[in-house]
Design a protein around this motif. Structure first.
Motif, PDB file in Angstrom:
ATOM      1  N   TYR B 108      26.169  23.844 -35.850  1.00 56.79           N
ATOM      2  CA  TYR B 108      26.146  24.677 -37.057  1.00 56.79           C
ATOM      3  C   TYR B 108      24.878  25.536 -37.058  1.00 56.79           C
ATOM      4  O   TYR B 108      24.915  26.726 -37.366  1.00 56.79           O
ATOM      5  CB  TYR B 108      26.105  23.796 -38.316  1.00 56.79           C
ATOM      6  N   GLU B 109      23.761  24.912 -36.717  1.00 55.35           N
ATOM      7  CA  GLU B 109      22.497  25.646 -36.758  1.00 55.35           C
ATOM      8  C   GLU B 109      22.449  26.740 -35.698  1.00 55.35           C
ATOM      9  O   GLU B 109      22.010  27.861 -35.961  1.00 55.35           O
ATOM     10  CB  GLU B 109      21.303  24.686 -36.580  1.00 55.35           C
ATOM     11  N   ARG B 144      27.759  13.915 -50.508  1.00 53.39           N
ATOM     12  CA  ARG B 144      26.616  14.637 -51.103  1.00 53.39           C
ATOM     13  C   ARG B 144      25.449  14.760 -50.131  1.00 53.39           C
ATOM     14  O   ARG B 144      24.861  15.823 -49.977  1.00 53.39           O
ATOM     15  CB  ARG B 144      26.114  13.884 -52.340  1.00 53.39           C
ATOM     16  N   ASP B 145      25.116  13.640 -49.486  1.00 52.47           N
ATOM     17  CA  ASP B 145      23.949  13.643 -48.605  1.00 52.47           C
ATOM     18  C   ASP B 145      24.173  14.528 -47.385  1.00 52.47           C
ATOM     19  O   ASP B 145      23.286  15.278 -46.969  1.00 52.47           O
ATOM     20  CB  ASP B 145      23.607  12.216 -48.158  1.00 52.47           C
ATOM     21  N   ALA B 146      25.387  14.404 -46.806  1.00 53.85           N
ATOM     22  CA  ALA B 146      25.695  15.217 -45.618  1.00 53.85           C
ATOM     23  C   ALA B 146      25.672  16.692 -45.994  1.00 53.85           C
ATOM     24  O   ALA B 146      25.201  17.542 -45.217  1.00 53.85           O
ATOM     25  CB  ALA B 146      27.057  14.827 -45.053  1.00 53.85           C
ATOM     26  N   THR B 147      26.168  17.019 -47.167  1.00 53.25           N
ATOM     27  CA  THR B 147      26.159  18.406 -47.631  1.00 53.25           C
ATOM     28  C   THR B 147      24.723  18.892 -47.786  1.00 53.25           C
ATOM     29  O   THR B 147      24.354  19.965 -47.288  1.00 53.25           O
ATOM     30  CB  THR B 147      26.902  18.527 -48.979  1.00 53.25           C
ATOM     31  N   SER B 152      20.592  22.370 -46.204  1.00 53.60           N
ATOM     32  CA  SER B 152      19.131  22.555 -46.112  1.00 53.60           C
ATOM     33  C   SER B 152      18.740  23.070 -44.740  1.00 53.60           C
ATOM     34  O   SER B 152      17.899  23.967 -44.596  1.00 53.60           O
ATOM     35  CB  SER B 152      18.374  21.240 -46.316  1.00 53.60           C
ATOM     36  N   ARG B 153      19.339  22.470 -43.738  1.00 52.34           N
ATOM     37  CA  ARG B 153      18.993  22.848 -42.369  1.00 52.34           C
ATOM     38  C   ARG B 153      19.394  24.303 -42.083  1.00 52.34           C
ATOM     39  O   ARG B 153      18.641  25.049 -41.461  1.00 52.34           O
ATOM     40  CB  ARG B 153      19.712  21.889 -41.418  1.00 52.34           C
ATOM     41  N   GLU B 181      23.729  23.641 -53.933  1.00 56.28           N
ATOM     42  CA  GLU B 181      22.783  24.492 -54.679  1.00 56.28           C
ATOM     43  C   GLU B 181      21.344  23.993 -54.483  1.00 56.28           C
ATOM     44  O   GLU B 181      20.442  24.777 -54.201  1.00 56.28           O
ATOM     45  CB  GLU B 181      23.130  24.495 -56.164  1.00 56.28           C
ATOM     46  N   GLU B 182      21.162  22.702 -54.621  1.00 54.59           N
ATOM     47  CA  GLU B 182      19.819  22.122 -54.456  1.00 54.59           C
ATOM     48  C   GLU B 182      19.279  22.379 -53.052  1.00 54.59           C
ATOM     49  O   GLU B 182      18.073  22.533 -52.860  1.00 54.59           O
ATOM     50  CB  GLU B 182      19.848  20.609 -54.732  1.00 54.59           C
ATOM     51  N   ALA B 183      20.189  22.425 -52.075  1.00 49.76           N
ATOM     52  CA  ALA B 183      19.767  22.629 -50.683  1.00 49.76           C
ATOM     53  C   ALA B 183      19.506  24.102 -50.374  1.00 49.76           C
ATOM     54  O   ALA B 183      19.109  24.443 -49.265  1.00 49.76           O
ATOM     55  CB  ALA B 183      20.821  22.075 -49.737  1.00 49.76           C
TER      56      ALA B 183
END
Lengths: 252, 306
Positions: B108-109, B144-147, B152-153, B181-183
């Motif tokens: 993805y990155e 949630r965490d994976a998202t 973020s990355r 959104e937070e990320a």
């Protein structure tokens, strides 16, 4: 260039096991090449349009020849003159019209559809048509094809018309003595596979069938195994393929 | 018409009608029917680093008011896209959004970095939601965490506008939207297809070769409207709504539920002109009511009035 339009129904005629639907679709009729197809909307209930080979072109009109096999095609059969249905086309690559004498055409059942127009356009080349069905009910309008072909060989599995058996038997005999410039084919995949084996180096132009959502290349749903690996879209890379491009053993 | 433009992060779209990823290829075929510069933008089919051949056929099956698909994210890969397809898209003047895929966070990155460095790619839509059939339909957008971790990355990998495309195949989509959104996502788009299945009762075989498929079309529209409503009430970034939009009326419903823009997907298969027709319908609706788009976004209220 494909057009999307509301086409007026001219007629719906039974043709033994099949049905011929004639539509007024001037822009499609004007641009269509043999072997191309249309997507026809088939009832408000059927979400997707259905792909059909264009059979005839006559002035502003096109017709399709098909079998009623489900909700969409049943609805098309129930159309009446003056009704309209949405049509998208002409679509697909179409046949390459060669110039050698005695091209061979192989049609199984409703696979006859794309050849109505083709035989008319290549009649000067004296085509030879092998036309097979399960019964005589699947052999429609042989007299039409006789007008444009040098030879018409009919086979039925039950012997109710023509020679009993599969069309690949007389085709095999014919190909032992003759080398046609091209073999055009349309019909069940098993039949086409057998024709591909018999063709042995002869150029082939097979019209392939697949379930389609869009008909113009964007859904990627209608693929068949073709080329060395991977898939090709029947709608836009075809529907006409050379037999040697298809990976027959991977074809379901 | 004025007042139709939409902002997604630093990107300004001339109008709120976008073509949805996976439903319009790389723009070449649909561009023969419509002027791609007339619509808000095109989100091209999902791209990985390398080409993918996709799933074996049968890949599609018609369902009541919709269809199942199991295409398997077939695609030409980001480099071939940039070399072969992007120049054609740039000529049309279209706003181009790349749907970014990856089998791993690294991939993805990598794809995102390539997009970031390429002129003519205006924004990224991070596909955290395409059901991977081999993994029982799982995707990062189900957690949630994976998202948060993935978004973020990617946020660090690109300065371009970043949209997270959410999966409906979860219990609480608003919480996933919040994570995105937070990320640092600039917008969220929803919904991707709903996981579904159909079976041939004569043979017992599933209708698609992979068993499951993604359900799209008007059949999923009420689910999508509800999810857009829930998400729009939770996040403060723009929400891009999609799911079974086939007429301008459907589009208005999404705006009223809280979508700031919409995407047109499966309906393109049936009518290649539909996105333009929907755009015109939206304009006519707003003109007839003397309203601006902003006036109707999120204006729905619980009815009926007593």
């Amino acid at each position: 260039m494909a057009h999307y339009l509301a086409a007026r129904v001219i007629s719906v005629e039974p043709l033994k096991s099949y049905v011929r639907l004639t539509l007024e679709a001037p822009s499609i009729a004007a641009e269509m090449r043999p072997g191309q197809f249309v997507m026809v909307s088939a009832s408000p209930e059927a979400f997707l349009a259905r792909p059909f080979s264009i059979a005839h072109v006559d002035g502003d009109r096109i017709s399709i020849v098909f079998q009623a096999v489900g909700c969409g095609t049943d609805w098309l059969v129930a159309l009446r003159p003056g009704n309209t249905t949405k049509v998208l086309g002409p679509l697909g690559n179409g046949f390459c019209l060669g110039d050698g004498d005695h091209p061979v055409i192989v049609a199984g059942g409703r696979g006859i559809a794309p050849f109505y127009d083709l035989v008319r356009r290549i009649s000067h080349l004296s085509p030879v048509l092998f036309y097979g069905g399960r019964t005589k009910e699947q052999i429609v309008e042989p007299e039409y094809f006789e007008r444009f072909c040098d030879r018409l060989v009919i086979t039925t599995e039950d012997g109710s018309a023509g020679r009993q058996g599969f069309l690949t038997d007389p085709l095999a005999d014919y190909l032992q003595k003759n080398t046609p410039p091209v073999i055009y084919g349309c019909g069940p995949h098993a039949m086409l596979h057998r024709v591909a084996e018999l063709a042995d180096g002869i150029r082939t132009e097979f019209s392939m069938e697949a379930r389609m959502a869009c008909g113009f290349g964007i859904c990627i749903g209608c693929v068949i195994p073709a080329g060395e690996s991977g898939y090709r879209r029947v709608c836009i890379d075809g529907p006409i393929f050379g037999a040697k491009d298809i990976r027959w053993k991977d074809l379901t | 018409m004025e007042g139709l433009d939409v902002r997604i992060g630093s990107l300004s779209l001339k109008n709120p009608v976008l073509l949805a990823s996976g439903c319009v290829g790389y723009g070449e075929e649909i561009g023969r029917f419509i002027d791609l510069s007339a619509i808000g933008g095109i989100v091209v089919k999902g791209l990985y680093m390398k080409p993918r051949i996709g799933n074996p056929p049968p890949r599609i099956w018609e369902t009541p008011s919709g269809m199942l698909n199991s295409i398997g994210l077939s695609g030409i890969g980001i480099h071939a896209f940039i070399q072969e397809k992007l120049p054609l898209l740039r000529e049309t003047g279209a706003t181009v959004i790349v749907n970014v895929c990856g089998e791993t966070e690294n991939e993805y990155e990598e794809v995102s970095r390539v997009c970031d460095a390429t002129d003519g790619i205006h924004a990224l839509e991070l596909n955290i939601s395409c059901p991977n059939i081999k993994e029982n339909g799982r995707c990062p957008g189900m957690n949630r965490d994976a998202t948060f971790s993935l978004v973020s990355r990617i946020r660090k990998a690109t300065k371009k506008p970043l949209i997270a495309k959410l999966s409906p195949n979860i219990t609480d989509i608003a919480s996933i939207a919040q994570s995105a959104e937070e990320a640092g996502a600039d917008a969220v788009s929803l919904i991707n297809t709903l996981l579904g299945m159909a079976i041939d009762i004569e043979t017992g075989e599933t209708r698609t070769a992979t068993g499951m498929g993604g359900l799209s079309g008007p059949a999923i529209r009420p689910v999508a409207v509800r999810m857009v409503y829930q998400v729009a009430r939770t996040v403060s970034i723009p929400v891009i709504g999609m799911g079974g939009i086939s007429t301008w009326r459907d589009a208005i419903e999404f705006f009223m539920a809280g979508a700031g823009a919409i995407q047109i997907g499966t309906t393109n298969f049936i009518n290649p002109h539909v996105s333009i027709e929907i755009l015109n319908g939206i304009q006519d609706y707003l003109v007839s009511r003397r309203q601006k788009l902003a006036d109707i976004i999120g204006c729905c209220h619980i009815g009926p009035r007593r």
